[in-house]
Design an enzyme around this catalytic site. Structure first.
Site, mmCIF file in Angstrom:
data_model
loop_
_atom_site.group_PDB
_atom_site.id
_atom_site.type_symbol
_atom_site.label_atom_id
_atom_site.label_comp_id
_atom_site.label_asym_id
_atom_site.label_seq_id
_atom_site.Cartn_x
_atom_site.Cartn_y
_atom_site.Cartn_z
ATOM 1 N N ASN A 307 0.851 -1.190 0.000
ATOM 2 C CA ASN A 307 0.000 0.000 0.000
ATOM 3 C C ASN A 307 0.892 1.248 0.000
ATOM 4 O OD1 ASN A 307 -2.224 1.640 0.076
ATOM 5 N ND2 ASN A 307 -3.079 0.810 1.957
ATOM 6 N N HIS A 338 -6.425 2.393 11.542
ATOM 7 C CA HIS A 338 -7.193 1.246 11.053
ATOM 8 C C HIS A 338 -8.370 0.897 11.960
ATOM 9 C CE1 HIS A 338 -3.811 0.468 8.269
ATOM 10 N NE2 HIS A 338 -4.684 -0.258 7.600
#
Length: 436
Positions: A307, A338
């Site tokens: 990512n 997250h």
């Protein structure tokens, strides 16, 4: 086992695919000089609002409110204050929404709504854009909107500035996914004319379509293998290693496919490489570098390439301003961003330790390994160990409950990160002795 609901990625991909015609239409309209700049901003903003309502339903308000509030903050606060308050307000709102997910899953013991999961994912991407823009303003890379009454220009110019900010925060090609696009790149594209070669665009999109097709075929095959075999609750001893590797492989293929689709959507709208003109502006960076991720024997390199645009954003936001223990702070913030689920806290902190161990192990290996055969053997062993540790971390992060996390930690798979933890302790102690 209960894993983090990757099921919401499938409907996201459907909505991303449905947005392709509108992305191509925007790209075509930008070639026409008769399509004014403010109309382009409105087109992207309207598309973002429509996509949010289609994908999130009534939950879309959870994305629209912080985006509008961030636009107000960025428009009225000075460069010294804008990043601090934008960061605090955005992360506070996102954390409250994540706590709502915790309440649903852990207290009510209910499966979360797919639309709510899509909303949380979009909120996380919105946080990236808000903080990226506020950092650009604080660092002087972006000229902020008018400050104060005495400095204010005409009302129309001020509204156009605000429109550009809100359009950037909600523009539809990046609303549900995609690598982080900086405000400079966004503004250069919207204000510029279409200069990309149609052949290159068609070839790039066709290439990504073939990549997605190949990944989906591999995922279908691997998915059958995972479903047909035993899970971590049923596996026996060394069989758990195969279960972990295959399950993590399925997760990776899912993410690779989504990232390539997101990249293709941004390119279809014209926000790909070629529009980064700001001073000090880093170029376009797609999220998926599959070859490097699958061939590297360095956990630290995997962390930078997984990512990629998010890794670069975390480095800029936290690591470069982390002071003491910047690596640990970066991974801890990533766990917070997250959602702070138990598996995420454990997984990201474990990842930080593995990266620290990776630096020491490979620095020590360079001093002792001289011959090519030993180098090849070392690289093969460290590649396998790296992939197994990454699989372990991935399953920990995706774990949905403490029972799932405990099954992973109590399996034979814990040997792999434990080896690196022991080497981190021994090599760290040896380094301290040598320095003293």
């Amino acid at each position: 086992m209960d894993w983090l609901p990757l099921f919401f990625l499938h409907p996201v991909s459907l909505y991303q695919g449905a947005a392709f015609p509108f992305a191509l239409l925007f790209n075509f309209l930008c070639i026409m000089d008769s399509f004014p700049t403010h109309a382009r901003y409105l087109f992207l903003l309207a598309g973002g609002g429509a996509l949010a309502l289609a994908a999130m339903g009534s939950f879309a308000v959870l994305v629209l409110i912080p985006a509008l509030w961030a636009g107000v903050l960025i428009s009225w606060l000075g460069p010294r204050d804008v990043h601090r308050w934008a960061f605090i307000s955005q992360m506070s709102w996102q954390t409250l929404c994540h706590l709502g997910l915790h309440y649903t899953e852990y207290y009510l013991q209910e499966r979360p709504s797919t639309r709510f999961c899509i909303t949380l994912s979009s909120l996380m991407l919105l946080t990236q854009r808000v903080t990226s823009l506020s950092l650009d303003i604080r660092e002087g890379k972006v000229k902020a909107a008018s400050r104060g009454i005495g400095e204010r220009s005409s009302l129309s110019e001020h509204l156009c500035e605000v429109l550009s900010y809100i359009s950037y925060l909600l523009f539809f090609p990046a609303l549900l996914g995609g690598p982080l696009c900086s405000f400079q790149t966004f503004q250069a594209r919207v204000q510029g004319s279409g200069t990309l070669s149609p052949r290159c665009s068609v070839w790039a999109l066709s290439q990504r379509g073939l990549q997605i097709l190949g990944l989906e075929c591999l995922k279908a095959v691997l998915g059958k293998v995972v479903r047909a075999g035993a899970g971590l609750a049923d596996c026996q001893q060394l069989e758990c290693i195969r279960v972990m590797w295959s399950t993590a492989g399925f997760f990776k293929l899912t993410y690779y496919s989504c990232w390539i689709l997101d990249d293709a959507l941004l390119r279809a709208a014209g926000f790909g490489p070629g529009f980064a003109h700001g001073p000090g502006e880093e170029g376009y960076l797609p999220d998926a570098d599959i070859w490097t991720l699958e061939t590297t024997h360095r956990i630290s390199l995997f962390a930078r390439k997984w990512n990629q645009s998010t890794a670069r954003w975390l480095r800029r936001l936290v690591f470069q301003h982390g002071g003491a223990w910047p690596l640990l702070k970066t991974f801890a913030f990533s766990a917070w961003w997250h959602g702070l689920h138990p598996g995420q806290v454990f997984g990201f902190l474990c990842w930080a330790l593995m990266v620290e161990a990776d630096y020491l192990i490979h620095a020590s290996a360079r001093l002792f390994i001289r011959s090519w055969p030993m180098h090849l053997l070392y690289r093969a062993l460290t590649w396998a160990h790296t992939q197994l540790i990454i699989a372990y971390i991935m399953l920990a992060v995706e774990a949905r409950s403490l029972s799932s996390l405990w099954l992973l930690c109590s399996s034979y798979n814990s040997v792999f990160p434990l080896v690196y933890c022991i080497l981190l302790f021994l090599l760290g102690k040896r380094k301290q002795t040598f320095n003293s």
